[in-house]
Design an enzyme around this catalytic site. Structure first.
Site, PDB file in Angstrom:
ATOM      1  N   THR A  25    -119.572 -50.444  33.643  1.00  0.00           N
ATOM      2  CA  THR A  25    -119.026 -49.072  33.757  1.00  0.00           C
ATOM      3  C   THR A  25    -119.857 -48.246  34.743  1.00  0.00           C
ATOM      4  O   THR A  25    -119.321 -47.375  35.428  1.00  0.00           O
ATOM      5  CB  THR A  25    -118.969 -48.342  32.391  1.00  0.00           C
ATOM      6  OG1 THR A  25    -120.271 -48.270  31.812  1.00  0.00           O
ATOM      7  CG2 THR A  25    -118.011 -49.034  31.430  1.00  0.00           C
ATOM      8  N   LYS A  26    -121.142 -48.526  34.827  1.00  0.00           N
ATOM      9  CA  LYS A  26    -121.983 -47.780  35.772  1.00  0.00           C
ATOM     10  C   LYS A  26    -121.686 -48.204  37.212  1.00  0.00           C
ATOM     11  O   LYS A  26    -121.707 -47.395  38.131  1.00  0.00           O
ATOM     12  CB  LYS A  26    -123.463 -47.973  35.438  1.00  0.00           C
ATOM     13  CG  LYS A  26    -123.891 -47.213  34.200  1.00  0.00           C
ATOM     14  CD  LYS A  26    -123.821 -45.707  34.457  1.00  0.00           C
ATOM     15  CE  LYS A  26    -124.316 -44.883  33.303  1.00  0.00           C
ATOM     16  NZ  LYS A  26    -124.341 -43.451  33.580  1.00  0.00           N
ATOM     17  N   LEU A  49    -121.096 -54.548  29.531  1.00  0.00           N
ATOM     18  CA  LEU A  49    -120.061 -53.569  29.873  1.00  0.00           C
ATOM     19  C   LEU A  49    -120.718 -52.255  30.305  1.00  0.00           C
ATOM     20  O   LEU A  49    -120.170 -51.521  31.138  1.00  0.00           O
ATOM     21  CB  LEU A  49    -119.114 -53.329  28.698  1.00  0.00           C
ATOM     22  CG  LEU A  49    -117.874 -52.545  29.118  1.00  0.00           C
ATOM     23  CD1 LEU A  49    -116.919 -53.409  29.927  1.00  0.00           C
ATOM     24  CD2 LEU A  49    -117.161 -51.956  27.919  1.00  0.00           C
ATOM     25  N   TYR A  50    -121.887 -51.944  29.743  1.00  0.00           N
ATOM     26  CA  TYR A  50    -122.615 -50.744  30.187  1.00  0.00           C
ATOM     27  C   TYR A  50    -122.818 -50.803  31.703  1.00  0.00           C
ATOM     28  O   TYR A  50    -122.465 -49.874  32.439  1.00  0.00           O
ATOM     29  CB  TYR A  50    -123.960 -50.644  29.461  1.00  0.00           C
ATOM     30  CG  TYR A  50    -124.887 -49.600  30.037  1.00  0.00           C
ATOM     31  CD1 TYR A  50    -124.512 -48.251  30.066  1.00  0.00           C
ATOM     32  CD2 TYR A  50    -126.137 -49.950  30.554  1.00  0.00           C
ATOM     33  CE1 TYR A  50    -125.362 -47.288  30.603  1.00  0.00           C
ATOM     34  CE2 TYR A  50    -126.992 -48.995  31.081  1.00  0.00           C
ATOM     35  CZ  TYR A  50    -126.600 -47.668  31.107  1.00  0.00           C
ATOM     36  OH  TYR A  50    -127.442 -46.708  31.639  1.00  0.00           O
ATOM     37  N   ALA A  51    -123.380 -51.923  32.158  1.00  0.00           N
ATOM     38  CA  ALA A  51    -123.635 -52.082  33.599  1.00  0.00           C
ATOM     39  C   ALA A  51    -122.334 -52.034  34.386  1.00  0.00           C
ATOM     40  O   ALA A  51    -122.260 -51.427  35.466  1.00  0.00           O
ATOM     41  CB  ALA A  51    -124.368 -53.404  33.842  1.00  0.00           C
TER      42      ALA A  51
END
Ligand code: NAD
Length: 330
Positions: free
Chosen positions: A155-156, A151-153
């Site tokens: 959102t980026k 999810l980090y990737a």
């Protein structure tokens, strides 16, 4: 010039603000002092910046649009550099909502302000993690980023998309950086270099993921800051021709990496050399969401700025260990 930088109590924001102040600029810094890692380290970084009269510190979360509006009105920035985010690949599995709040809502508020104050150049941090399942190396800005693994990737990747839409609709010159594993003094306690150094010095085992079969394109923080400072001076135009340029907006994506992937075991050896301690290795499997290798194609950065990061890991790791020893007095 007046720079508004978000995330100035964070690792990269602190280094960037320090450099901008040394170059004679005014810097307005915003940081919400999140408790993701040691807040005391963040306070110490901000305290150092506050020693400069041209640094204007503000502590609130970017989700607070009213405070952000007041600060932007006061600063009237020429350039905005948005670095504040919920970072970290592994924590996004534990606490995904923090990523949605900071990286989506927080970023939306920043780009809305960029539109409102008609900023000359909006710059935002994305990550090599957006390359996700892509295995074509080195990673180029034109490669597919449709398959994020965390999810980090995700959102980026959304950060890049939101910024592009605003660049198109409101003609905001916008640069999105994709950073590749940044390290150096004042670094993040959740990252491998910090944890490995701490454990090696304390005689505790270090967790070596994927049995050490990992390669990372490690980027020394001073090189990264040099790249940002140079990119800030050349906002993209409508007809931007670089690999990460857009056909529809004054927008570009730029990789900032060392373009020289290093084997994890060689990285550990550099830490052993700098600390003078043999690390006890606890070999483990691959972590969910992790990728086995990263490698930046930095030809676009070089073509735009004439600069390419080049600090060898042996030098950068020694700088980190020197800082770690003096900060912790060990
Ligand atoms: N360090 C790396 O290797 C790396 C790699 C790729 C991308 N990045 C990106 O670079 C940027 C800076 O990373 P860093 O390593 O300095 O991380 P960091 O965690 O040290 O700094 C981020 C700062 O942002 C602040 N923050 C977080 N959410 C906030 C919010 N909603 N409102 C206000 N402040 C908030 C935190 O308190 C922190 O001080 C991030 O966007 C990160 O995703 C970093």
């Amino acid at each position: 010039m007046h720079y508004l930088v978000t995330g100035t109590a964070g690792f990269i924001g602190f280094h960037l603000a320090r450099r901008l102040l040394a170059d004679g600029h005014d810097v307005t810094g915003v940081d919400g002092m999140t408790s993701y890692y040691d807040v005391e380290l963040k306070r110490r970084r901000h305290a150092m910046l506050k020693e400069h009269s041209r640094f204007h510190a503000h502590e609130f979360m970017l989700e607070d649009m009213e405070s952000l509006t007041q600060v932007v009105d006061q600063a009237e920035p020429d350039v905005m550099v948005h670095l504040a985010a919920q970072a970290g690949v592994r924590y996004s599995i534990e606490n995904p909502r923090a990523y949605v709040d900071s990286n989506l809502i927080g970023t939306f508020n920043v780009i809305e302000q960029a539109r409102r104050c008609r900023v000359g150049h909006l710059m935002l941090a994305s990550t090599s993690s957006v390359y996700g399942a892509n295995s074509v190396m080195p990673f180029g800005e034109g490669h597919c980023t449709d398959h994020p693994l965390t999810l980090y990737a995700a959102t980026k990747k959304a950060t890049e998309g939101m910024a592009h839409s605003y660049a198109h609709l409101w003609s905001i010159p916008t640069t999105a950086f994709r950073f590749f594993t940044v390290y150096g003094p004042w670094g993040r306690p959740d990252m491998a270099l910090f944890r490995f150094t701490e454990n090696a010095l304390k005689g505790r085992p270090i967790d070596v993921y994927n049995h050490g079969q990992m390669r990372r394109d490690f980027t020394y923080v001073d090189d990264l800051v040099e790249a940002i400072v140079r990119l800030a001076k050349v906002p993209p135009q409508h007809d931007e021709k670089s690999a990460g340029g857009s056909p529809a907006a004054p927008y570009r994506v730029v990789n900032i990496g060392n373009s020289e992937p290093v084997n994890l075991l060689s990285f550990i050896e550099a830490i052993e050399k700098a600390t003078g301690r043999k690390a006890i290795r606890n070999y483990m499997g691959m972590q969910p969401g992790d990728v086995p290798a990263t490698w930046a194609d930095t030809s676009a950065l070089e073509a735009i700025t004439g600069f390419r990061p080049n600090t060898p890991v042996s030098v950068g790791v020694a700088q980190f260990v020197d800082w770690y020893r003096s900060y912790h007095q060990v």
